[in-house]
Motif scaffolding. Structure first.
Motif, short mmCIF file in Angstrom:
data_model
loop_
_atom_site.label_atom_id
_atom_site.label_comp_id
_atom_site.label_asym_id
_atom_site.label_seq_id
_atom_site.Cartn_x
_atom_site.Cartn_y
_atom_site.Cartn_z
N ALA A 149 75.76 25.79 36.16
CA ALA A 149 77.13 26.23 35.89
C ALA A 149 77.45 27.50 36.68
O ALA A 149 78.58 27.70 37.14
N THR A 150 76.46 28.38 36.85
CA THR A 150 76.67 29.60 37.63
C THR A 150 76.96 29.27 39.08
O THR A 150 77.87 29.83 39.71
N LYS A 151 76.19 28.34 39.64
CA LYS A 151 76.43 27.93 41.03
C LYS A 151 77.80 27.29 41.18
O LYS A 151 78.52 27.53 42.16
N THR A 152 78.18 26.46 40.19
CA THR A 152 79.50 25.82 40.23
C THR A 152 80.60 26.88 40.23
O THR A 152 81.58 26.80 40.98
N ALA A 153 80.44 27.90 39.40
CA ALA A 153 81.43 28.97 39.32
C ALA A 153 81.49 29.77 40.61
O ALA A 153 82.58 30.08 41.11
N LEU A 154 80.33 30.09 41.18
CA LEU A 154 80.30 30.88 42.42
C LEU A 154 80.88 30.12 43.60
O LEU A 154 81.37 30.72 44.56
N ALA A 155 80.85 28.80 43.52
CA ALA A 155 81.39 27.99 44.61
C ALA A 155 82.90 27.81 44.50
O ALA A 155 83.54 27.29 45.43
N ASP A 156 83.50 28.23 43.38
CA ASP A 156 84.93 28.06 43.15
C ASP A 156 85.66 29.35 43.48
O ASP A 156 85.54 30.34 42.75
N PRO A 157 86.42 29.39 44.57
CA PRO A 157 87.11 30.63 44.97
C PRO A 157 88.06 31.17 43.91
O PRO A 157 88.31 32.37 43.86
N ALA A 158 88.57 30.29 43.05
CA ALA A 158 89.58 30.72 42.08
C ALA A 158 89.00 31.56 40.95
O ALA A 158 89.72 32.33 40.33
N GLY A 159 87.70 31.40 40.67
CA GLY A 159 87.18 32.11 39.52
C GLY A 159 85.85 32.78 39.72
O GLY A 159 85.16 33.09 38.76
N SER A 160 85.47 32.99 40.97
CA SER A 160 84.13 33.50 41.24
C SER A 160 84.08 35.02 41.39
O SER A 160 83.01 35.57 41.62
N GLY A 161 85.22 35.68 41.26
CA GLY A 161 85.26 37.13 41.48
C GLY A 161 84.26 37.93 40.69
O GLY A 161 83.43 38.65 41.27
#
Length: 339
Positions: free
Chosen positions: A252-264
């Motif tokens: 889930a962390t990798k998925t989040a980091l790969a999403d520009p919209a919510g990875s800040g």
């Protein structure tokens, strides 16, 4: 827009299909609280970035994961701690895990990153292929039995009929020293780990040949994930839900980091661990991390790993792989079936 609340939701019932499969299904109340995991990681390694992002995004807590993290200065220190029972899990490479398991140590492996390394040269270097390494001063991270060096030697032999051990001038040393020597012009090329290669890119260096390209040269469709979380087998058997929950949090962390919209928030926390002094270095490291996110199924990972292992057995023999001529069975962690 992917908000923090949405990120937290991803770790539960809304995890991506791959993450749910790896975790053995959505979290149940029985898995809401799990025993702490004593995790050993490199001080500034890419796993430290992921763990920092996991905490910042709340994905450890959302999955019921509690981490007791110890940071080590080098891989050897982490491996010693693991073998001594001072850590439940560490980050290590697939080949080491396979060799240790074949020698009788019970452990399981969870893919973490397929980012490996590359032969780096100055941007204006005339070195364009392995044939051009003849007579050149070539830095090599690790020792003479490093798997990347063996694959590079095999590639040079097949593509150009060169024995790099004698045709080039190999120098074996630690990656930081090799990167510094390459920058100083004391080396013509260097085979180094991906994080050091990424740090060289903004300084005017380029990849001449990647480990992934070497692997594909051996006939494999893709490179298996060669770096992973290695868990003590007894711990994994006693706490399969805990290990599955950690795997879900990692995915889930990798998925989040790969999403520009919510990875800040995740990248802000990760950057604090990266020692990236400028934006160009940060972006190079971020690209490398994202490129290494495992995207294959567990069955595909195992098949490719078995194929590559067979190649490495031929290249390095017992000195490289130990007593096992095949990838040990049950090396990969299998999440418990959903109830």
């Amino acid at each position: 827009m992917l908000t923090r609340r949405r990120l937290l939701a991803l770790s539960g019932a809304a995890l991506s299909g791959a993450a749910v499969a790896l975790a053995g299904g959505p979290l149940s109340p029985a898995r809401a609280s799990t025993p702490p995991i004593r995790l050993g990681i490199l001080q500034f390694g890419s796993a430290a970035w992921e763990i920092a992002a996991m905490g910042a995004l709340g994905l450890d807590a959302a999955n019921g994961v509690t981490l007791d993290v110890t940071r080590y200065a080098n891989n050897d220190a982490g491996r010693v701690a693991f073998m001594a029972g001072a850590a439940d899990a560490i980050v290590s490479d697939l080949l080491w895990a396979a060799r240790v398991k074949a020698d009788g140590r019970d452990l399981v492996y969870i893919p973490f990153s397929s980012s490996e390394g590359a032969v780096m040269v100055p941007k204006g270097s005339p070195i364009r292929s392995v044939a051009d390494l003849a007579g050149k001063r070539l830095g090599v991270a690790g020792g003479p039995l490093d798997k990347s060096w063996l694959m590079l030697k095999a590639t040079a032999q097949e593509k150009a009929g060169l024995d790099l051990q004698t045709a080039a001038q190999p120098v074996f040393a630690a990656p930081p020293l090799l990167a510094a020597e390459l920058e100083a012009g004391n080396l013509d090329a260097a085979l180094i780990y991906w994080t050091f290669a990424a740090r060289l890119e903004p300084k005017g260096f380029r990849q001449m040949l990647t480990v992934e390209e070497m692997v594909k040269g051996f006939g494999l469709a893709h490179e298996p994930t060669l770096v992973g979380y290695v868990f003590d087998g007894a711990f994994a058997r006693a706490n399969p839900g805990t290990v599955a929950a950690f795997a879900a949090a990692s995915r889930a962390t990798k998925t989040a980091l790969a999403d520009p919209a919510g990875s800040g928030p995740g990248w802000t926390a990760a950057r604090a661990q990266m020692q990236a002094g400028d934006e160009a270095t940060f972006e190079a490291l971020r690209r490398g991390f994202l490129a290494g996110i495992p995207r294959l199924s567990l069955a595909e990972e195992q098949t490719l790993a078995e194929q590559l292992y067979a190649v490495l057995v031929k290249l390095g023999g017992a000195k490289l792989v130990g007593s096992a001529t095949r990838l040990p069975a049950d090396l990969y962690f299998q999440a418990p079936a959903a109830r």
